[in-house]
Motif scaffolding. Structure first.
Motif, PDB file in Angstrom:
ATOM      1  N   TYR A   1      53.255  52.751  44.460  1.00  0.00           N
ATOM      2  CA  TYR A   1      52.411  51.691  45.004  1.00  0.00           C
ATOM      3  C   TYR A   1      51.024  51.738  44.387  1.00  0.00           C
ATOM      4  CZ  TYR A   1      55.900  51.437  48.741  1.00  0.00           C
ATOM      5  OH  TYR A   1      57.065  51.294  49.465  1.00  0.00           O
ATOM      6  N   CYS A   2      50.535  50.582  44.048  1.00  0.00           N
ATOM      7  CA  CYS A   2      49.152  50.436  43.589  1.00  0.00           C
ATOM      8  C   CYS A   2      48.246  50.232  44.804  1.00  0.00           C
ATOM      9  CB  CYS A   2      49.073  49.237  42.658  1.00  0.00           C
ATOM     10  SG  CYS A   2      47.426  48.837  42.060  1.00  0.00           S
ATOM     11  N   ASN A   3      47.085  50.831  44.757  1.00  0.00           N
ATOM     12  CA  ASN A   3      46.110  50.705  45.841  1.00  0.00           C
ATOM     13  C   ASN A   3      44.744  50.437  45.254  1.00  0.00           C
ATOM     14  OD1 ASN A   3      43.841  52.387  47.394  1.00  0.00           O
ATOM     15  ND2 ASN A   3      45.291  51.582  48.892  1.00  0.00           N
ATOM     16  N   GLY A   4      44.005  49.535  45.896  1.00  0.00           N
ATOM     17  CA  GLY A   4      42.664  49.254  45.426  1.00  0.00           C
ATOM     18  C   GLY A   4      41.686  49.109  46.576  1.00  0.00           C
TER      19      GLY A   4
ATOM     20  N   PHE B   1      35.164  40.178  44.536  1.00  0.00           N
ATOM     21  CA  PHE B   1      33.754  40.368  44.228  1.00  0.00           C
ATOM     22  C   PHE B   1      33.552  41.665  43.455  1.00  0.00           C
ATOM     23  CE2 PHE B   1      29.290  39.848  44.596  1.00  0.00           C
ATOM     24  CZ  PHE B   1      28.753  41.087  44.853  1.00  0.00           C
ATOM     25  N   SER B   2      34.208  42.745  43.930  1.00  0.00           N
ATOM     26  CA  SER B   2      34.040  44.035  43.274  1.00  0.00           C
ATOM     27  C   SER B   2      35.214  44.950  43.617  1.00  0.00           C
ATOM     28  CB  SER B   2      32.725  44.688  43.718  1.00  0.00           C
ATOM     29  OG  SER B   2      32.486  45.884  43.003  1.00  0.00           O
ATOM     30  N   ILE B   3      35.508  45.866  42.698  1.00  0.00           N
ATOM     31  CA  ILE B   3      36.575  46.847  42.919  1.00  0.00           C
ATOM     32  C   ILE B   3      36.007  48.244  42.754  1.00  0.00           C
ATOM     33  CG2 ILE B   3      38.823  47.696  42.189  1.00  0.00           C
ATOM     34  CD1 ILE B   3      39.464  44.947  41.113  1.00  0.00           C
ATOM     35  N   ASN B   4      36.265  49.098  43.721  1.00  0.00           N
ATOM     36  CA  ASN B   4      35.806  50.481  43.647  1.00  0.00           C
ATOM     37  C   ASN B   4      36.956  51.324  43.097  1.00  0.00           C
ATOM     38  OD1 ASN B   4      34.378  52.827  43.882  1.00  0.00           O
ATOM     39  ND2 ASN B   4      34.077  52.702  46.081  1.00  0.00           N
ATOM     40  N   THR B   5      37.421  52.271  43.854  1.00  0.00           N
ATOM     41  CA  THR B   5      38.493  53.142  43.379  1.00  0.00           C
ATOM     42  C   THR B   5      39.832  52.415  43.377  1.00  0.00           C
ATOM     43  OG1 THR B   5      37.369  55.134  44.154  1.00  0.00           O
ATOM     44  CG2 THR B   5      39.748  55.281  43.832  1.00  0.00           C
ATOM     45  N   MET B   6      40.612  52.652  42.331  1.00  0.00           N
ATOM     46  CA  MET B   6      41.997  52.199  42.278  1.00  0.00           C
ATOM     47  C   MET B   6      42.886  53.428  42.143  1.00  0.00           C
ATOM     48  SD  MET B   6      41.868  48.704  40.048  1.00  0.00           S
ATOM     49  CE  MET B   6      43.280  47.980  40.912  1.00  0.00           C
ATOM     50  N   ALA B   7      44.081  53.332  42.675  1.00  0.00           N
ATOM     51  CA  ALA B   7      44.932  54.522  42.725  1.00  0.00           C
ATOM     52  C   ALA B   7      46.406  54.143  42.699  1.00  0.00           C
ATOM     53  CB  ALA B   7      44.626  55.331  43.980  1.00  0.00           C
ATOM     54  N   TRP B   8      47.210  55.137  42.399  1.00  0.00           N
ATOM     55  CA  TRP B   8      48.661  55.030  42.508  1.00  0.00           C
ATOM     56  C   TRP B   8      49.143  56.048  43.534  1.00  0.00           C
ATOM     57  CZ3 TRP B   8      51.603  51.318  40.336  1.00  0.00           C
ATOM     58  CH2 TRP B   8      51.051  50.583  39.283  1.00  0.00           C
TER      59      TRP B   8
END
Length: 120
Positions: free
Chosen positions: A94-97, A29-36
């Motif tokens: 690692y990818c994080n969302g 539905f929606s994505i906020n912060t993404m990080a490595w």
């Protein structure tokens, strides 16, 4: 079901470059912060870089000026351009969302990790 899939890791000599990519898929539905994040052997997982939905960025001091995080909101992807790599950058990345799936709550999702090895 939401999945994060990373690609782009590998072996590179010190001073070289790599580009990591992460694609989020599923009922999003929606994505906020993404990080490595990264985790080296015997060490705790640490934040490398993060980017908000408004594209504000944050970097670990150890990678500032060398790594660049970017995202494509239309494609639900996040990238990490890594330049001037050092042996101490060797780790599993690692990818994080922070993602809200359809009809679901916000929660953190993780990719499976991709190995980056920098030889001296």
């Amino acid at each position: 079901q939401v999945q994060l899939v990373e690609s782009g890791g590998g072996l590179v000599q010190a001073g070289g470059s790599l580009r990591l990519s992460c694609a989020a898929s599923g009922s999003i539905f929606s994505i906020n912060t993404m990080a490595w994040y990264r985790q080296a052997p015997g060490k705790q997982r640490e934040l490398v870089a993060a980017i908000t939905s408004g594209e504000s960025t944050n970097y670990a001091d150890s990678v500032k000026g060398r790594f660049t995080i970017s995202r494509d909101n239309a494609k639900n992807t996040v990238n990490l351009q890594m330049n001037s790599l050092k042996p101490e950058d060797t780790a599993v990345y690692y990818c994080n969302g922070n993602i809200r799936a359809n009809w679901g709550p916000w929660r953190n999702y993780w990719g499976q990790g991709t190995q980056v090895t920098v030889s001296s």
